[in-house]
Design an enzyme around this catalytic site. Sequence first.
Site, PDB file in Angstrom:
ATOM      1  N   GLN A 145       0.680  -1.271  -0.021  1.00 15.01           N
ATOM      2  CA  GLN A 145       0.061   0.010  -0.097  1.00 15.01           C
ATOM      3  C   GLN A 145       0.882   1.394   0.015  1.00 15.01           C
ATOM      4  O   GLN A 145       0.138   2.442  -0.024  1.00 15.01           O
ATOM      5  CB  GLN A 145      -0.826   0.094   1.257  1.00 15.01           C
ATOM      6  CG  GLN A 145      -2.083  -1.097   1.191  1.00 15.01           C
ATOM      7  CD  GLN A 145      -2.570  -1.146   2.499  1.00 15.01           C
ATOM      8  OE1 GLN A 145      -2.872  -2.270   3.167  1.00 15.01           O
ATOM      9  NE2 GLN A 145      -3.695  -0.135   2.821  1.00 15.01           N
ATOM     10  N   ARG A 292      -8.486  -0.360   8.240  1.00  7.12           N
ATOM     11  CA  ARG A 292      -9.347   0.368   7.673  1.00  7.12           C
ATOM     12  C   ARG A 292      -9.812   1.585   8.778  1.00  7.12           C
ATOM     13  O   ARG A 292     -10.952   1.625   9.167  1.00  7.12           O
ATOM     14  CB  ARG A 292     -10.606  -0.365   7.300  1.00  7.12           C
ATOM     15  CG  ARG A 292     -11.371   0.530   6.177  1.00  7.12           C
ATOM     16  CD  ARG A 292     -12.326  -0.173   5.473  1.00  7.12           C
ATOM     17  NE  ARG A 292     -12.929   0.482   4.702  1.00  7.12           N
ATOM     18  CZ  ARG A 292     -13.855   0.230   3.635  1.00  7.12           C
ATOM     19  NH1 ARG A 292     -14.469  -1.152   3.989  1.00  7.12           N
ATOM     20  NH2 ARG A 292     -14.441   1.055   2.841  1.00  7.12           N
ATOM     21  N   CYS A 293      -8.714   2.084   9.357  1.00 10.41           N
ATOM     22  CA  CYS A 293      -8.736   3.223  10.273  1.00 10.41           C
ATOM     23  C   CYS A 293      -7.561   3.849  10.223  1.00 10.41           C
ATOM     24  O   CYS A 293      -6.552   3.396   9.811  1.00 10.41           O
ATOM     25  CB  CYS A 293      -9.017   2.532  11.589  1.00 10.41           C
ATOM     26  SG  CYS A 293      -7.665   2.421  12.603  1.00 10.41           S
ATOM     27  N   GLU A 662     -12.733   5.232   5.597  1.00 10.24           N
ATOM     28  CA  GLU A 662     -12.540   4.413   6.983  1.00 10.24           C
ATOM     29  C   GLU A 662     -13.804   4.957   7.911  1.00 10.24           C
ATOM     30  O   GLU A 662     -13.702   4.115   8.632  1.00 10.24           O
ATOM     31  CB  GLU A 662     -11.414   4.447   7.341  1.00 10.24           C
ATOM     32  CG  GLU A 662     -10.447   3.456   6.733  1.00 10.24           C
ATOM     33  CD  GLU A 662      -9.002   4.089   6.345  1.00 10.24           C
ATOM     34  OE1 GLU A 662      -8.619   5.515   7.091  1.00 10.24           O
ATOM     35  OE2 GLU A 662      -8.001   3.612   5.938  1.00 10.24           O
TER      36      GLU A 662
END
Length: 706
Positions: A145, A292-293, A662
């Site tokens: 990523q 996802r935060c 998110e």
Amino acid sequence: MAQHNLAWMPTLSYDTQAVLVTDKVRFQGQEVAAVIAEDPYIAKDALELIEVDYEPLEAIVTPQRALEENAPVIRTDKDGVTDNHIYHWESGDKDATDKAFAQAEVVVALDTFYPRCHPAPLETCGCVADINPATGQATIYMTSQAPHAIRTVFALVAGLPEEKIRIVSPDIGGGFGNKVPVYPGYVVATAASLLLGRPVKWIEDRTENLISTGFARDFHMHGELALRKDGTMLALRTSLLADEGAFHADAQPTKFKVGLFHIVSGSYDFPAVHVSADGAYTNKAPGGVAYRCSFRVTEASYLIERLVQNAAYELGMDPAELRKKNFIEKAQFPYESATGFVYDSGDYHGAMDLALEKIGYEELRKEQAEARAQGKLYGVGLASFTEVVGAGPHKDYDILGLKMNDGAELRIHPTGKAILKISCQTQGQGHETTFAQIVAEELGIQPEDIKVMHGDTDNTPYGLGTYASRSTPTSGAATAMVARRVREKARKLAAHLLEVSEEDIEFAKDRFFVKGAPDRAKTIQEVAFAAYTNFPDGMEPGLEGVYYYDPPNLTFPFGTYAVAVEVDPDTGEWKVRRVVAVDDCGVRINPMIVEGQIHGGLAEGFGIAAMQLITFDESGNCIGSNFMDYLLPTAWETPRFELGETVTPSPHHPIGAKGVGESATVGSPAAYVNAVIDALAHLGIRNIDMPVTSAKVWEAIQEAGR
Ligand code: CDP
């Protein structure tokens, strides 16, 4: 590996991690040996031939045990380390908080555990490392990523010249934070290719991904709210213990040991807040990734939203009323929080009012009372989250010293078609669509005429990658800024073509025109052609630019989620009746993509609240190492979602957008759990740790009845 000085590698948190075990195995699933073969079947067979003679050691599977005085030291490899304590970190004002607590009329406390879960992207991690012995060029196709940051780390660790390393991270499937860290597989494949002079591929199977790559959460949290009897919030005190696993390997901004957890005051106007955090090594895989935060904001949001609801029960107030009484008011923005964030913009009452209206809150409360009278258990749970995304401004945000800034490069071809190269790496969020839309809006080139490139370090500008909903706030902002930079040059060209001075040129939609004479105009395509065919003397030909964006602040999306559930008192099974999600992410570039992001987040939030759990037995064996044990919600379990929106632009982002990827994973777990607790609150139940399984609910009901 030791011979090549590659037995250990640095982590993104200034720790070290074993590439292949040298001294002792520190968690089940840790890489011990590697086999390189012509095909995966031979490799599997060869692995079977390796016998490892393990001498059993005590396994430490909780951070509480890890910090006991007689606990065996896990990181005996580190000079001077005599215990399992990694860090202590504090934020806020302890004295002011203690004083406020001393004056409180009501204090509400909550101990809760945000369990270890796994991002579990369907496509596991892997790479093909191809080092050309003739040229020395290393091309590594990798599921990363953050390809640029990883290239720099590879250059520093392996001593390879950076220009000889090309990381290509194309469509890598889901990331969800799992594909941020550097894993031993990448390093072994690269070292093997270097030794063999051939491309070497490494790819995980499902179990390898679930037991040995980046976990998330694993936070034991204690929170206390100090209030007046009328519901006014005076202070917030939290302490937490993080289970980091055997290596401290997550990627948090250097300055913040538990990421952005200090946003824990959430949407409320607290005069005083104090946060204290400790991290411990355990015999588990390294964890703490931002699943996802935005760096631990999920845990923070969960804690405050659960605490506020419990406080409402103690005060005998409606949870919505208590929230509204303490929300930061619209007029208070920009708002400086007690832990030092400057919230850019917000309208918390607006989002809450819309959510309550959409779900029919008052009607639901009446239904709940009637249902209770008949022995049925209905509950309504709310969560009014504040997210913090877009790390970030160079003063406070770096990873391993690399400032968290991002770039965009835009080239307009002679025929007016364009290529946009972005520093972030897309994993299905639709950047190809939305970033082309940003350029289209700024320059008037149709989105289908703009090719967006990403995920290739040789061909895109530097940036820290895509995670923590940072793409739109950083690289998206750079995209708007580079388009504006190109537009300024285009304006000069238009002035030349229209034979007026630059000051007399205006731009609207897709054309430059003479002030007061809109018919005297040149389209962006005509101007682009002139940049290569008919430019004035002294002007540099071409039409392109690059922009590196250093955000002046983070962006603070927010929203209110409302969930209605029904709990079966005999079995503990709970069913979601309604989910209403009102989000505010500032200006929406592409409403359909935004809604898709929110749907995905709400589904993942439901999975975390209801079923996802990685746990360990006493010997440190991971339970949850396949999709039979680690449960993801399917279409069957996932509830239906009803969405709503308010739009409060970010004042500092060039197009007023805030991140959104998110928000729903951050905000929704508390709403689901609050709904179940709300159904049981009259029984005196105040907490059930996630995942809230039927068995746990049934047990809580039984205990309450005793
Ligand atoms: O970093 P990541 O891409 O995961 O998160 P994001 O910046 O929140 O963006 C997710 C997707 O939603 C991207 O395609 C964004 O451009 C899009 N988006 C949007 O259309 N409008 C917003 N205000 C925020 C994001």
